[in-house]
Design a protein around this motif. Structure first.
Motif, short mmCIF file in Angstrom:
data_model
loop_
_atom_site.label_atom_id
_atom_site.label_comp_id
_atom_site.label_asym_id
_atom_site.label_seq_id
_atom_site.Cartn_x
_atom_site.Cartn_y
_atom_site.Cartn_z
N ALA A 104 0.89 -1.16 0.00
CA ALA A 104 0.00 0.00 0.00
C ALA A 104 0.93 1.21 0.00
CB ALA A 104 -0.91 -0.01 1.23
N ILE A 110 4.01 1.35 2.22
CA ILE A 110 4.05 0.08 2.97
C ILE A 110 4.55 -0.99 2.01
CG2 ILE A 110 2.65 -1.63 4.19
CD1 ILE A 110 0.80 0.62 5.04
N TYR A 111 5.60 -1.68 2.41
CA TYR A 111 6.28 -2.61 1.50
C TYR A 111 6.49 -3.98 2.12
CZ TYR A 111 7.18 1.52 -1.20
OH TYR A 111 7.01 2.66 -1.94
N ASP A 112 6.49 -4.99 1.23
CA ASP A 112 7.08 -6.28 1.56
C ASP A 112 8.58 -6.17 1.32
OD1 ASP A 112 4.66 -7.79 1.92
OD2 ASP A 112 4.41 -7.84 -0.25
N TYR A 113 9.35 -6.79 2.19
CA TYR A 113 10.77 -6.97 1.91
C TYR A 113 10.94 -8.39 1.41
CZ TYR A 113 11.69 -2.51 3.87
OH TYR A 113 11.70 -1.16 4.08
N GLU A 127 5.43 2.53 7.04
CA GLU A 127 5.92 1.50 7.97
C GLU A 127 7.39 1.27 7.66
OE1 GLU A 127 3.28 -1.82 8.62
OE2 GLU A 127 4.95 -3.15 9.08
N MET A 132 6.93 -9.11 5.82
CA MET A 132 5.70 -8.46 5.36
C MET A 132 5.26 -7.42 6.39
SD MET A 132 3.80 -11.79 3.66
CE MET A 132 4.35 -13.04 4.83
N PRO A 133 4.43 -6.47 5.96
CA PRO A 133 4.09 -5.38 6.88
C PRO A 133 3.05 -5.77 7.93
CG PRO A 133 3.00 -5.06 4.78
CD PRO A 133 3.88 -6.27 4.62
N GLY A 134 3.07 -5.06 9.03
CA GLY A 134 2.04 -5.24 10.06
C GLY A 134 0.73 -4.58 9.63
N VAL A 135 0.83 -3.44 8.97
CA VAL A 135 -0.37 -2.72 8.53
C VAL A 135 -0.71 -3.17 7.11
CG1 VAL A 135 -1.34 -0.44 8.04
CG2 VAL A 135 0.15 -0.77 10.03
N PRO A 140 -3.58 -3.48 3.81
CA PRO A 140 -4.76 -2.83 3.25
C PRO A 140 -5.99 -3.74 3.28
CG PRO A 140 -3.23 -3.47 1.52
CD PRO A 140 -2.55 -3.76 2.81
N LEU A 176 -8.06 -6.23 14.25
CA LEU A 176 -8.13 -4.80 14.54
C LEU A 176 -8.15 -4.02 13.24
CD1 LEU A 176 -8.16 -2.85 16.97
CD2 LEU A 176 -5.77 -2.44 16.52
N LEU A 224 -8.48 -0.43 11.18
CA LEU A 224 -8.12 0.96 11.44
C LEU A 224 -8.18 1.75 10.15
CD1 LEU A 224 -4.83 1.35 10.52
CD2 LEU A 224 -4.61 -0.22 12.43
N PHE A 257 -7.56 -0.26 6.81
CA PHE A 257 -6.44 -1.18 6.96
C PHE A 257 -6.74 -2.13 8.12
CE2 PHE A 257 -4.60 2.34 4.71
CZ PHE A 257 -3.60 1.78 3.93
N LEU A 288 -4.51 -4.41 11.26
CA LEU A 288 -3.24 -4.73 11.89
C LEU A 288 -3.12 -6.24 11.83
CD1 LEU A 288 -1.39 -2.63 12.91
CD2 LEU A 288 -2.36 -2.85 15.17
N PHE A 321 -0.70 -8.76 15.61
CA PHE A 321 -1.65 -8.17 16.57
C PHE A 321 -2.98 -8.88 16.46
CE2 PHE A 321 -4.42 -5.30 18.73
CZ PHE A 321 -3.62 -4.72 19.70
#
Lengths: 581, 581
Positions: A36, A39-42, A154, B71-74, B76, B94, B96, B104, B106, B139
């Motif tokens: 997004a 906001i990225y995947d590594y 993030e 991968m991100p915590g937040v 979409p 959760l 948000l 999004f 968590l 989370f």
């Protein structure tokens, strides 16, 4: 690592929304993928470099005596209300509610949480100093995330917080961190500079930024090539000219300058240099709410070719919280709209502050407070009273260095680290006290120290790339060496020799990848040059016949030939030299 | 590490809201501190163990060929809408909104994000199989977070996701993960068991849980001491009795049982064992919404001393989505409220399903469908038609093992890992396809594999503690060895010898802490026993006079004396033996 078991997703083209080189190359090399905005995947290649940065940061933080902890990403609003930042922090602070409708934030930083730890765990002066750090995922809800990992929402940060008994202790902790950061960025293999930064109200040398030098950097950095002076543009002092002010020789005249609202246009019409003109900038300082009343109007005078330093303006007594004046306010005080303003003959009295350079000018040009007119041959004392004087402008190339040791140069940088003396801002707001030797509670002196772990990747690339891709320093390259076998699928000899090299390098602790995908040489070379692996060995039947293996460093223009028997050792020697181990 | 530079915050008492041993001990030892409900700081001692768990997990995942990403915590909302879980997932998810009012979540888990990676990066069968893993913060907004790290809201998990071309490939990936998990929990030094688990609609052996065995575990585990059969209670099959059903000998009689609504009370009155009684459980299955109409009522029959297994009931054809019937529905169908229900003489026809055990009973007791009456001497065929038969109950200690190799035992466990064959659930919902050899798109076969990294700490403690504190396995102890010098502040000889031991152990790669705080022996010993360091060396003037150093393992009842010259080697040998290296 063998490439066939790895996860390589290189792209020919970067998505159109990647505006800068590092973002484009990280996407093309398959280091990151967008999930997004901001906001990225590594992906595996990207994460390998992230982990290498983390390891160096962790080692140097521990060497400096800091102790690792891990604080949560989701933080209760109560702590932020205590510090006052629940109100003060803008919309970058992502606020959220849990299922019980309790307020939380997604931590953009951890001063509150760590101060809460300190006040609960630290009771006595005997427990100080302490420096706690973490490497952790942060969230900042940037209004316009961009530039890939450079301004993400993030991201991974190393943040450290020191607690001391007194200011002298804080300064020792701060210096230890300054030195640790210097070691970190040196080990990362980056061309960087530590620069003095503005630290708000604390004063002194209480804040430094660490910048990776890159032409594409967002920040302007000022330094003196003849000394170790360096500062960001906000913090760099512009000295007063040493020469005494010339006595004025010209008479004051009112000159028609129709349609020439800018200094450049006026100078052109008059056939003079911009350095003889003065620009007028009008600020307003609102009265405190409880007092009401109208805003105070302030006129700043800068030389025509200089630019306002807004941070410096804020530091002038009485100007904290200034804003630019509205056109209505300007007309009200000057009797004329912007474009022809000046300090002489204002309609209502205004506070006038001259930049240090302006205070030393004579026979200058400024607006006449009348549309289409300027004044020429203006001189202090004779035509207008001496004004207040302050350092208001950004320094320019060639200005004298504030340390008196030469003249200043400018370059561009990407901020990757920041060390900051917080003092007692948080410990007082949140009652983080310890008992001193006499049993009296004292607020702890705090410092905070950040490194943008993921941002370092982007900065390293902005500093090190060419038309073919990234060029990683050995310390944080996804792989140190790639072995490219020519004809993997057909030549037993190639497979055997490539395998032997791979084993020898691995046995020596080298981070090597063997490209056993069976791709054509062109594809292999393009992939690994894009990914930026610093050392490449090419094993082919033709070379093997002569007992040779082809070597090329990522920055080398040409390949060299190594004897088969020494190829591994040669590469190892090059890596060790680069890593300085 | 030296204790004076470390951050030790042991507590005499645990906060009252810590209900279980591991939570109490982690708080007392200063491993964690509460920030909000289910949200913790990991202080240095706790983080050390977390990192050691992570390292072992990472090494074994990589050894099994999995590749690390982040991968991100937040995440979409769009991805969760695609999979359908945006609607299906309860309030633990959760949700948000960012500053632009975009939705999004968590991340409580990452199936959606990883499937999105796979569909973008994997085009061809040649790229498969792939197994991607991460170690990352999750989370879950638990309604009642409790038990410290055992049921937190923010926690660290290792999650892995495999992608395969077909079911056979998925099974190979699954087995590789099963084996990796076995190695991981073995290396962690924990007494654990892999148990078959229910895997919903997929069937087969598509899901296993890994449990740390502990009396305080929340889950019941079934295993056969004579074979390798093990399952969680939901999944353990209860075989049909092998003996043929006895022919009934008793006449059917209607017995007044006033006020005796429970099997136990009826058995008591009749002077028979509970195993001769039958309990009636009434379910309802609602008609699909579009069809409308009334719910189907189903009567389940279980032996009086058995308990319903709700998962098994769900798997009976036609019972998916069942609920317990309301009292009104029961009265409507049975003509009587609950307490005296039975399969004979219902007011309206109901579907009757007998547990396998019940189907083999004769001369049994059940409710008469009349308040205060039961039927005695009931027999199948003679008094009521043979019912549908299914496995409906939880197994009990002593039941025959489903593998035919003995009888079952029960124990308690804490779930710390889960491997699961997802099949094409996500790849179909999110169109994650690859092109097969013929160029046809096929959905990828997915597996997912989780390990609760932070939860492992709690589970390890629940399994290993005593009245003095935690007892860590060497592999994940915050420190392997502590050196306690007696009289640090007064004895040069003690300081010197303790320092020499410290250096020798560090040089051998041992994770050792030297307690140089100058605390009294009682305080030192209590701290390190609470923290659970597995090996302790005590250096004192008295021992040194004799050339001795005192050693005590954390589980040893008594100390031993080592000669000064060999003390370090003795400890090293013990650690290596424990770590099996």
């Amino acid at each position: 690592m063998k490439a066939s078991r790895f996860f390589i997703g290189t792209l020919k083209e970067a998505p159109a929304d990647a505006e800068i080189v590092s973002h484009q190359l990280m996407l093309r090399a398959g280091m990151i993928r967008r999930v997004a905005g901001g906001i990225y995947d590594y992906l595996p290649i990207g994460l390998r470099s992230v982990r290498k940065v983390e390891r160096i940061v962790r080692e140097e933080m521990e060497r400096a005596g800091a102790i690792e902890i891990l604080m949560p990403g989701v933080q209760p609003a109560e702590l932020w209300q205590e510090s006052g930042r629940w109100e003060q922090y803008g919309p970058e602070l992502l606020r959220l509610r849990d299922r019980h409708q309790r307020d939380f934030v997604l931590g953009p930083t951890h001063e509150e949480v760590v101060t809460d730890i300190a006040r609960r765990e630290i009771k006595s002066y005997r427990q100080l100093p302490v420096n706690l750090f973490q490497i952790q995922t942060k969230f900042r809800d940037e209004i316009r995330p961009r530039f890939g990992v450079m301004r993400g929402r993030e991201f991974i940060m190393k943040d450290a917080y020191s607690f001391d008994r007194d200011v002298a202790g804080l300064q020792r902790s701060y210096e230890a961190m300054y030195e640790a950061y210097t070691r970190i960025f040196t080990r990362l293999g980056l061309d960087f500079r530590a620069v003095a930064a503005d630290n708000g109200s604390i004063g002194g040398s209480g804040s430094h930024e660490f910048h990776v030098i890159a032409d594409t950097g967002e920040d302007a950095i000022v330094y003196c090539p003849d000394s170790d002076y360096a500062a960001n543009i906000e913090a760099a002092e512009a000295l007063a000219p040493v020469a005494l002010r010339d006595a004025g020789t010209q008479p004051l005249t009112r000159v028609p300058t129709p349609g020439r609202a800018k200094c450049e246009a006026v100078a052109e019409q008059l056939g003079i240099g911009l350095e003889h003109t003065i620009k007028s900038i009008v600020l307003a300082v609102d009265a405190p709410e409880e007092q009401g009343g109208e805003a105070q109007i302030v006129l700043l005078l800068l030389r025509g070719d200089h630019s306002l330093n807004e941070i410096k303006a804020s530091k002038v007594a009485g100007l904290s919280g200034w804003r630019f004046a509205s056109e209505a306010e300007i007309v009200d005080h000057f009797g004329t709209p912007p474009g022809y303003l000046g300090p002489i003959g204002t309609r209502r009295p205004v506070r006038v502050i001259a930049d240090r350079t302006v205070a030393a000018m004579s026979d200058f040009v400024c607006g006449a407070n009348e549309v289409d007119y300027h004044l020429n041959g203006v001189n202090w004392e004779r035509d207008l009273p001496e004004a207040e004087v302050a350092d208001l402008r950004n320094v320019v190339e060639g200005d004298p260095s504030p340390d008196g040791k030469g003249t200043l140069s400018l370059c561009r940088g990407i901020e990757v680290g920041h060390v900051f003396q917080l003092g007692t801002k948080y410990s007082e707001a949140m009652s983080a006290t310890y008992l001193d030797e006499t049993g009296k509670p004292q607020p702890m002196q705090m410092g905070c120290y950040g490194i943008g772990v993921t941002r370092i990747l982007g900065a390293a690339i902005e500093q090190n790339y060419d038309a073919r891709g990234m060029i990683w320093p050995e310390s944080i390259a996804p792989f140190e060496v790639v072995i490219c076998p020519m004809g993997w699928d057909r030549s037993e000899a190639v497979r055997e020799q490539a395998g032997a090299l791979y084993d020898a390098l691995r046995a020596a602790g080298v981070d090597v990848i063997l490209d056993d995908r069976g791709e054509r040489p062109g594809v292999m070379f393009a992939d690994w040059e894009l990914i930026g692996v610093p050392h490449r060995l090419v094993v082919g039947d033709r070379g093997l016949k002569e007992g040779k293996i082809e070597y090329q460093g990522r920055r080398d223009e040409q390949a060299s030939l190594f004897d088969v028997g020494v190829a591994a050792d040669e590469v190892i020697a090059r890596i060790r030299a680069a890593l300085n181990v």
